[in-house]
Design a protein around this motif. Sequence first.
Motif, PDB file in Angstrom:
ATOM      1  N   ASN A   1      11.942   3.485  16.078  1.00 51.35           N
ATOM      2  CA  ASN A   1      11.001   4.391  16.720  1.00 51.35           C
ATOM      3  C   ASN A   1      12.001   5.351  17.225  1.00 51.35           C
ATOM      4  O   ASN A   1      13.388   5.097  17.404  1.00 51.35           O
ATOM      5  CB  ASN A   1      10.467   3.894  18.066  1.00 51.35           C
ATOM      6  N   SER A   2      11.543   6.475  17.669  1.00 53.19           N
ATOM      7  CA  SER A   2      12.409   7.754  18.026  1.00 53.19           C
ATOM      8  C   SER A   2      13.340   7.227  19.636  1.00 53.19           C
ATOM      9  O   SER A   2      12.501   6.621  20.272  1.00 53.19           O
ATOM     10  CB  SER A   2      11.931   8.842  18.306  1.00 53.19           C
ATOM     11  N   ILE A   3      14.521   7.833  19.530  1.00 52.69           N
ATOM     12  CA  ILE A   3      15.300   7.630  20.770  1.00 52.69           C
ATOM     13  C   ILE A   3      15.972   8.652  21.451  1.00 52.69           C
ATOM     14  O   ILE A   3      15.757   9.901  20.633  1.00 52.69           O
ATOM     15  CB  ILE A   3      16.470   6.556  20.367  1.00 52.69           C
ATOM     16  N   ASN A   4      16.767   8.704  22.430  1.00 50.62           N
ATOM     17  CA  ASN A   4      17.615   9.761  22.959  1.00 50.62           C
ATOM     18  C   ASN A   4      18.344  10.420  22.017  1.00 50.62           C
ATOM     19  O   ASN A   4      19.614   9.708  21.738  1.00 50.62           O
ATOM     20  CB  ASN A   4      18.231   9.470  24.376  1.00 50.62           C
ATOM     21  N   LYS A   5      18.304  11.577  21.232  1.00 47.24           N
ATOM     22  CA  LYS A   5      19.327  11.763  20.537  1.00 47.24           C
ATOM     23  C   LYS A   5      20.793  12.238  21.016  1.00 47.24           C
ATOM     24  O   LYS A   5      21.753  12.010  20.265  1.00 47.24           O
ATOM     25  CB  LYS A   5      18.729  13.287  19.604  1.00 47.24           C
ATOM     26  N   GLU A   6      20.825  12.825  22.011  1.00 49.19           N
ATOM     27  CA  GLU A   6      21.959  13.255  22.587  1.00 49.19           C
ATOM     28  C   GLU A   6      23.012  12.105  23.063  1.00 49.19           C
ATOM     29  O   GLU A   6      24.220  12.143  22.796  1.00 49.19           O
ATOM     30  CB  GLU A   6      21.935  14.095  23.987  1.00 49.19           C
ATOM     31  N   ARG A   7      22.276  10.986  23.695  1.00 48.37           N
ATOM     32  CA  ARG A   7      22.991   9.842  23.760  1.00 48.37           C
ATOM     33  C   ARG A   7      23.565   9.196  22.668  1.00 48.37           C
ATOM     34  O   ARG A   7      24.830   8.661  22.582  1.00 48.37           O
ATOM     35  CB  ARG A   7      22.403   8.786  24.619  1.00 48.37           C
ATOM     36  N   TYR A   8      22.794   9.116  21.397  1.00 48.06           N
ATOM     37  CA  TYR A   8      23.035   8.415  20.303  1.00 48.06           C
ATOM     38  C   TYR A   8      24.204   9.441  19.736  1.00 48.06           C
ATOM     39  O   TYR A   8      25.196   8.870  19.183  1.00 48.06           O
ATOM     40  CB  TYR A   8      21.822   8.555  19.189  1.00 48.06           C
ATOM     41  N   GLN A   9      24.277  10.457  19.540  1.00 42.95           N
ATOM     42  CA  GLN A   9      25.437  11.313  19.155  1.00 42.95           C
ATOM     43  C   GLN A   9      26.644  11.075  19.955  1.00 42.95           C
ATOM     44  O   GLN A   9      27.668  11.338  19.366  1.00 42.95           O
ATOM     45  CB  GLN A   9      24.820  12.953  19.043  1.00 42.95           C
ATOM     46  N   ARG A  10      26.396  10.960  21.110  1.00 41.57           N
ATOM     47  CA  ARG A  10      27.749  11.021  22.277  1.00 41.57           C
ATOM     48  C   ARG A  10      28.397   9.721  21.748  1.00 41.57           C
ATOM     49  O   ARG A  10      29.621   9.531  21.655  1.00 41.57           O
ATOM     50  CB  ARG A  10      27.472  10.796  23.464  1.00 41.57           C
ATOM     51  N   LEU A  11      27.676   8.446  21.407  1.00 43.87           N
ATOM     52  CA  LEU A  11      28.282   7.262  21.142  1.00 43.87           C
ATOM     53  C   LEU A  11      28.700   7.042  19.926  1.00 43.87           C
ATOM     54  O   LEU A  11      29.893   6.720  19.558  1.00 43.87           O
ATOM     55  CB  LEU A  11      27.008   6.166  21.159  1.00 43.87           C
ATOM     56  N   VAL A  12      27.988   7.938  18.782  1.00 43.76           N
ATOM     57  CA  VAL A  12      28.608   7.903  17.554  1.00 43.76           C
ATOM     58  C   VAL A  12      29.979   8.626  17.401  1.00 43.76           C
ATOM     59  O   VAL A  12      30.779   8.276  16.806  1.00 43.76           O
ATOM     60  CB  VAL A  12      27.505   8.361  16.476  1.00 43.76           C
ATOM     61  N   GLY A  13      29.889   9.985  18.396  1.00 42.15           N
ATOM     62  CA  GLY A  13      31.101  10.487  18.031  1.00 42.15           C
ATOM     63  C   GLY A  13      32.294  10.017  18.687  1.00 42.15           C
ATOM     64  O   GLY A  13      33.455  10.085  17.991  1.00 42.15           O
ATOM     65  N   ARG A  14      32.180   9.244  19.727  1.00 37.52           N
ATOM     66  CA  ARG A  14      33.256   8.342  20.248  1.00 37.52           C
ATOM     67  C   ARG A  14      33.737   7.208  19.087  1.00 37.52           C
ATOM     68  O   ARG A  14      34.955   6.937  18.952  1.00 37.52           O
ATOM     69  CB  ARG A  14      32.959   7.770  21.539  1.00 37.52           C
ATOM     70  N   LEU A  15      32.810   6.861  18.312  1.00 41.57           N
ATOM     71  CA  LEU A  15      33.075   5.622  17.227  1.00 41.57           C
ATOM     72  C   LEU A  15      33.963   6.454  16.402  1.00 41.57           C
ATOM     73  O   LEU A  15      34.989   5.820  15.635  1.00 41.57           O
ATOM     74  CB  LEU A  15      32.026   4.831  16.806  1.00 41.57           C
ATOM     75  N   ILE A  16      33.705   7.537  15.925  1.00 45.18           N
ATOM     76  CA  ILE A  16      34.365   8.445  14.944  1.00 45.18           C
ATOM     77  C   ILE A  16      35.826   8.569  15.163  1.00 45.18           C
ATOM     78  O   ILE A  16      36.620   8.484  14.314  1.00 45.18           O
ATOM     79  CB  ILE A  16      33.557   9.692  14.566  1.00 45.18           C
ATOM     80  N   TYR A  17      35.939   8.878  16.425  1.00 49.10           N
ATOM     81  CA  TYR A  17      37.235   9.184  16.929  1.00 49.10           C
ATOM     82  C   TYR A  17      38.075   7.698  16.891  1.00 49.10           C
ATOM     83  O   TYR A  17      39.340   7.891  16.732  1.00 49.10           O
ATOM     84  CB  TYR A  17      37.652   9.516  18.281  1.00 49.10           C
ATOM     85  N   LEU A  18      37.332   6.589  17.069  1.00 51.25           N
ATOM     86  CA  LEU A  18      38.215   5.345  17.070  1.00 51.25           C
ATOM     87  C   LEU A  18      38.373   5.095  15.733  1.00 51.25           C
ATOM     88  O   LEU A  18      39.544   4.082  15.624  1.00 51.25           O
ATOM     89  CB  LEU A  18      37.152   4.275  17.770  1.00 51.25           C
ATOM     90  N   CYS A  19      37.967   5.514  14.784  1.00 52.87           N
ATOM     91  CA  CYS A  19      38.239   5.281  13.113  1.00 52.87           C
ATOM     92  C   CYS A  19      39.801   5.622  12.956  1.00 52.87           C
ATOM     93  O   CYS A  19      40.144   5.321  11.880  1.00 52.87           O
ATOM     94  CB  CYS A  19      37.218   5.784  12.307  1.00 52.87           C
ATOM     95  N   HIS A  20      40.286   6.570  13.817  1.00 51.71           N
ATOM     96  CA  HIS A  20      41.831   6.649  13.304  1.00 51.71           C
ATOM     97  C   HIS A  20      42.561   5.286  13.195  1.00 51.71           C
ATOM     98  O   HIS A  20      43.647   5.471  12.531  1.00 51.71           O
ATOM     99  CB  HIS A  20      42.313   7.730  14.524  1.00 51.71           C
ATOM    100  N   THR A  21      42.362   4.407  14.129  1.00 50.65           N
ATOM    101  CA  THR A  21      43.262   3.322  13.743  1.00 50.65           C
ATOM    102  C   THR A  21      42.443   2.127  13.511  1.00 50.65           C
ATOM    103  O   THR A  21      42.808   0.902  13.269  1.00 50.65           O
ATOM    104  CB  THR A  21      43.846   3.066  15.282  1.00 50.65           C
TER     105      THR A  21
END
Length: 423
Positions: free
Chosen positions: A194-214
Amino acid sequence: MSTVRILISCAANFGWPLHQLDVKNAFLHGDLQEEVYMEIPPGFYKPDMAGKVCKLKKSLYDLKKSLQAWFDRFRRALCGMGYKQSNGDHTVFYRHSGHRIAVLAVYVNDIIITGDNEVEIKRMKENLIKEFEVKDLGQLKYFLGIEIARSPQGIVLSQRKYVLDFLNETGMLGCQPASTPIDPNHKLCANSGNSINKERYQRLVGRLIYLCHTRPDISYAVSVVSRYMHDPKSEHLNVVYRILRYLKSNSGKGLMFKSHGHLNVESYCDADWASYLDDRRSTSGYCVFVGGNLVSWRSKKQSLVSRSTTEAEYRAMSLVVSEMLWVRNLLSELNVLRNVPLRVWCDNKSAISIANNPVQHDRMKHVEIDRFFIKEKIDSGMIELNHVNSSGQVADCLTKGLGVKECNAACNKMGMIDIYHPS
């Protein structure tokens, strides 16, 4: 960040020191080339100033051209000291003095200095302090949220504090740990849940993308969830939580850079054919090692649908060859590259055979450009293509979900360790 990791690999192999500087109020050092005006700031306005504006002599924060103005001023200052700007990465500057070298890399106002010319490094620091308001932070320990620990065994890059803060903010600090970042048999698609809060999802994934540096071990899982940023569903969010649970089990894991006594460049490439259920596109994955240390990796959905496994492998191979050529150019400018071929490891015998076959077959016309690009580099002796068994394929974790045993083996092959884990 690939450039930073390359410099750290050089420092680990050659025993170079790593220094860090910080420029205070960096943007205020920039010189404006155009006329820029601004409204009179609050508190300075007087009745006789009606209709008047301020003319800027220096760039300010939030000005569109402030970063460009600051970097141009910094570049001119370093070039005036006798340094050359790298063509491979314009944020890298270097100076050769005989057989010795001093290298500087800058990211906005954070500066890393390394090399084997201690006299030149000391002179550079003194000149930078005279030119700008610079603070010498000593040995490199913390850079852009990345923790750097150095010992006689090598250099470790980790983001443990970032992970713990992330888990604490999301309320996942006390969650049940997971042994892998994603289910090996996941069947995610655009309409999973089902659909969820898009802004919260984008914020979580954005922080995970930065974590991929190491954390290359989560790169594939993060690339999967980042596909649905525009319209996330509940099942996509569950995968995000699965990644967080995996991070809980090894929050201090990071990349280890050791001295292997050489600076050879080699890579592994792999592809998972038609792995995406929505459009049947394949997944490319590669990882590049410099001096035996992992410096660059990528997990990416291919832009076109591949009609065969060989075509998917060719697209992945073309991607990693382009990355290796960039690494080669950067190391060549620094005069630290040995005159040996760049070695590519692939587990698809068909792709290797076609790349080495001088005859172009009609059935391979749909991958003609990638084939000629790779074959040209092989014929020139720049690239050496080798076969590796699937069990030794390091890039496997960048194209698909793995089981516990395979995931741990992939982390070991990529040189990932947890220095905070009790021995």
